[in-house]
Design an enzyme around this catalytic site. Structure first.
Site, short mmCIF file in Angstrom:
data_model
loop_
_atom_site.label_atom_id
_atom_site.label_comp_id
_atom_site.label_asym_id
_atom_site.label_seq_id
_atom_site.Cartn_x
_atom_site.Cartn_y
_atom_site.Cartn_z
N ASP A 251 0.83 -1.20 0.00
CA ASP A 251 0.00 0.00 0.00
C ASP A 251 0.87 1.25 0.00
O ASP A 251 1.43 1.63 1.02
CB ASP A 251 -0.91 -0.02 1.24
CG ASP A 251 -1.89 1.15 1.25
OD1 ASP A 251 -2.00 1.85 0.21
OD2 ASP A 251 -2.54 1.36 2.29
N LYS A 258 1.31 8.01 0.43
CA LYS A 258 1.70 8.12 1.84
C LYS A 258 2.98 8.94 1.92
O LYS A 258 3.86 8.79 1.06
CB LYS A 258 1.96 6.72 2.43
CG LYS A 258 0.70 5.92 2.66
CD LYS A 258 1.02 4.55 3.24
CE LYS A 258 -0.23 3.71 3.41
NZ LYS A 258 -1.17 4.21 4.41
N ARG A 333 -11.00 -0.80 1.94
CA ARG A 333 -12.46 -0.93 1.95
C ARG A 333 -13.02 -1.10 0.54
O ARG A 333 -14.08 -1.70 0.36
CB ARG A 333 -13.08 0.29 2.67
CG ARG A 333 -12.83 1.60 2.01
CD ARG A 333 -13.07 2.78 2.94
NE ARG A 333 -11.99 2.98 3.92
CZ ARG A 333 -11.98 3.93 4.84
NH1 ARG A 333 -12.97 4.76 4.95
NH2 ARG A 333 -10.96 4.05 5.67
N1 BES Z 1 -3.15 0.12 5.11
C1 BES Z 1 -3.56 1.33 5.67
C2 BES Z 1 -3.80 1.26 7.17
C3 BES Z 1 -2.63 0.91 8.05
C4 BES Z 1 -1.97 1.89 8.74
C5 BES Z 1 -2.22 -0.39 8.20
C6 BES Z 1 -0.92 1.57 9.57
C7 BES Z 1 -1.15 -0.72 9.02
C8 BES Z 1 -0.51 0.26 9.71
C9 BES Z 1 -4.86 1.81 5.04
O1 BES Z 1 -5.06 1.44 3.72
C10 BES Z 1 -4.87 3.30 5.08
O2 BES Z 1 -3.98 3.89 4.57
N2 BES Z 1 -5.90 3.88 5.69
C11 BES Z 1 -6.03 5.28 5.79
C12 BES Z 1 -7.49 5.62 5.61
C13 BES Z 1 -7.77 7.10 5.49
C14 BES Z 1 -7.21 7.64 4.20
C15 BES Z 1 -9.27 7.32 5.54
C16 BES Z 1 -5.54 5.72 7.16
O3 BES Z 1 -5.81 5.01 8.13
O4 BES Z 1 -4.89 6.74 7.25
ZN ZN Z 2 -4.07 -0.32 3.13
ZN ZN Z 3 -4.17 2.78 2.33
#
Ligand code: BES
Ligand code: ZN
Ligand code: ZN
Length: 477
Positions: A251, A258, A333
């Site tokens: 990801d 990110k 999601r």
């Molecule tokens: N894979 C990440 C979540 C994650 C964060 C997993 C830290 C393991 C460790 C997920 O896809 C993500 O990036 N979620 C975002 C959602 C937001 C953009 C609404 C998040 O949590 O920042």
């Molecule tokens: Zn993710």
């Molecule tokens: Zn993500």
């Protein structure tokens, strides 16, 4: 992995561990008077819980069970103790050890053994010095009347499955992409005896899984959708249980990239949910538990490549719902929604979905537990919480109030893929719930799936969280 066997005889000439709640020096240990006095002194005067006798060719460890806590906490203390024990034995270059248990609760004997086995895990296959660095310890023999061969066989199976889930999480995306992940599941199916069908990109397109395909748009590797089924003749359940796991093999956040500093470093762990559900199914099938389970894994990487989905895009999902996609980092999601909608056709008794879904869940409780929420009845949720205590993969239930649904409203599509500034873990769960019409539990494992520093038997890196939890749950349904 460390071999676990039931011992028929005990030899006081080889390495051994004594597990006891009150050291009483049974004659068979062969301690000299001096050694005996030393052990008693350490336990009674120094209040030590672990006493080591380091002979020239033999390491003996005496472990005292602390009885002033609930049983599941005693078990966890012993798993942690297993980490010290494994370290001592490996430093001693021991290849094998016997575990002699006095009359302690069988679950504690198993917990100590589990702690030793899981602590002995290493992920060193990519190091050229691997052969030299490999732990010497390779077998444990359990000498305890209260423990059956079946108990130990199950423990070996679940430990093997947990270690395999760790391996899958620890492999980076240049070794394990979505296609490789699906191939691994096919091998698991062959080994344990369950069916695996892998849908390729063309099949996924035919099904119009818009969520999975949209996340995959920026990738040059195709997505996969794995459908695994274990259906024994003696299954207790009429309607199947469904497990769903997030299989984002990497990801980057996509176009909502990110930030570089540290936030992407461990994102190979974003298929931790997929690893957990597939390896749990492997353990369940190998142990021949009488339950009918279907496991679904949508898998892809999430990258900002050529035709990557862009914030603002409207995506039509597998079930026809339209989504205003406003943040490509909320990709989990998108792919899970298609899998959950696909699961409707099975009319599940219950679906449990595991995913490294939100930073918000990790921020709330860290790596110490799993955030849970859903629509399954309280009895079912409580049963899973009990398994959480048994395995110390604990659940912290978040509210699932209807007001959170409001936060996902979109003006131009049926729903947005992100909420507002608060309750990020909950709005993610709420989003997914829209694609279910059956009892559902969402487990967010973003905190515990991957750890940057070792925590006793949870080695640094992938933890395999979820495998032991699900196995315990299905053993007890
Ligand atoms: N894979 C990440 C979540 C994650 C964060 C997993 C830290 C393991 C460790 C997920 O896809 C993500 O990036 N979620 C975002 C959602 C937001 C953009 C609404 C998040 O949590 O920042
Ligand atoms: Zn993710
Ligand atoms: Zn993500």
């Amino acid at each position: 992995m460390l071999a676990i066997k039931k011992a028929r005889t005990f030899s006081n000439k080889e390495n051994f561990i004594v597990l006891t709640d009150k050291f009483s020096n049974k004659a068979g240990y062969g301690f000299s008077e001096k050694e005996q006095a030393y052990i008693s002194e350490q336990i009674n005067k120094q209040d030590k819980k672990l006493v080591a006798l380091n002979r020239l060719n033999q390491l003996i460890l005496v472990l005292i069970v602390e009885k002033n806590k609930p049983l599941y906490q005693q078990a966890e203390a012993l798993r942690k103790c297993g980490s010290c024990v494994a370290n001592r034995l490996n430093e001693f270059k021991a290849t094998s050890v016997q575990l002699y248990s006095e009359e302690v609760n069988p679950s504690l004997i198993l917990a100590l053994t589990e702690g030793i086995v899981l602590s002995n895990y290493q992920f060193i296959k990519h190091r050229s010095t691997a052969a030299k660095e490999k732990n010497s310890l390779n077998s444990i023999q359990v000498y305890a009347g209260a423990i059956s061969e079946k108990d130990l066989n199950e423990l070996a199976i679940v430990s093997e499955a947990t270690c395999h889930a760790r391996d899958l999480v620890n492999e980076p995306v240049n070794v394990l992409n979505a296609v490789d992940l699906a191939k691994d599941f096919q091998q698991l199916g062959k080994k344990a005896g369950f069916k695996v069908e892998v849908l390729n990109k063309a099949a996924i397109q035919k099904l119009k899984m818009g969520g999975l395909l949209s996340v995959n748009q920026g990738s040059i590797d195709p997505p996969t959708f794995s459908i695994m089924e274990y259906k024994p003749k003696n299954a207790k359940n009429k309607k199947p249980y469904v497990l769903v796991g997030k299989g984002v093999v990497y990801d980057t956040g996509g176009l909502s990239l990110k930030p570089t500093t540290n936030s992407m470093d461990s994102m190979k762990c974003d298929m931790g949910g997929a690893a957990a559900v597939a390896c749990a199914l492997y353990a369940i099938a190998k142990a021949k538990l009488p339950v009918h389970i279907i496991t679904l894994v949508p898998a892809t990487d999430n990258r900002p490549g050529g035709n990557a989905f862009a914030p603002g895009d409207i995506i039509t999902m597998y079930d026809g719902t339209t989504i205003e996609m406003l943040n490509s980092d909320a990709e989990g999601r998108m792919i899970l929604a298609d899998a959950l909608a696909y699961a409707k056709k099975y009319k599940p008794e219950l679906a449990i979905e595991l995913s490294t879904l939100t930073g918000a869940s990790a921020a709330a409780i860290g790596h110490l537990g799993i955030v849970s929420m859903g629509t399954a009845d309280e009895k079912t949720h409580n049963a899973l919480k009990r398994s959480g205590e048994n395995t110390y993969e604990r659940l912290a239930e978040f509210p699932f109030w209807e007001e959170y649904d409001e936060l996902l409203k979109s003006d131009i599509a049926d729903m947005k893929n992100i909420g507002v500034g608060f309750g990020g873990a909950i709005t993610a769960g709420k989003f997914l719930n829209k694609f279910t019409d059956y009892p559902y539990l969402h487990l967010d494992i973003a905190g515990p799936a991957f750890i940057n520093t070792r925590e006793s038997y949870r080695i640094k890196g992938g933890t395999g969280v979820g495998v032991r939890l699900l196995f315990d749950f299905f053993k007890n349904v």
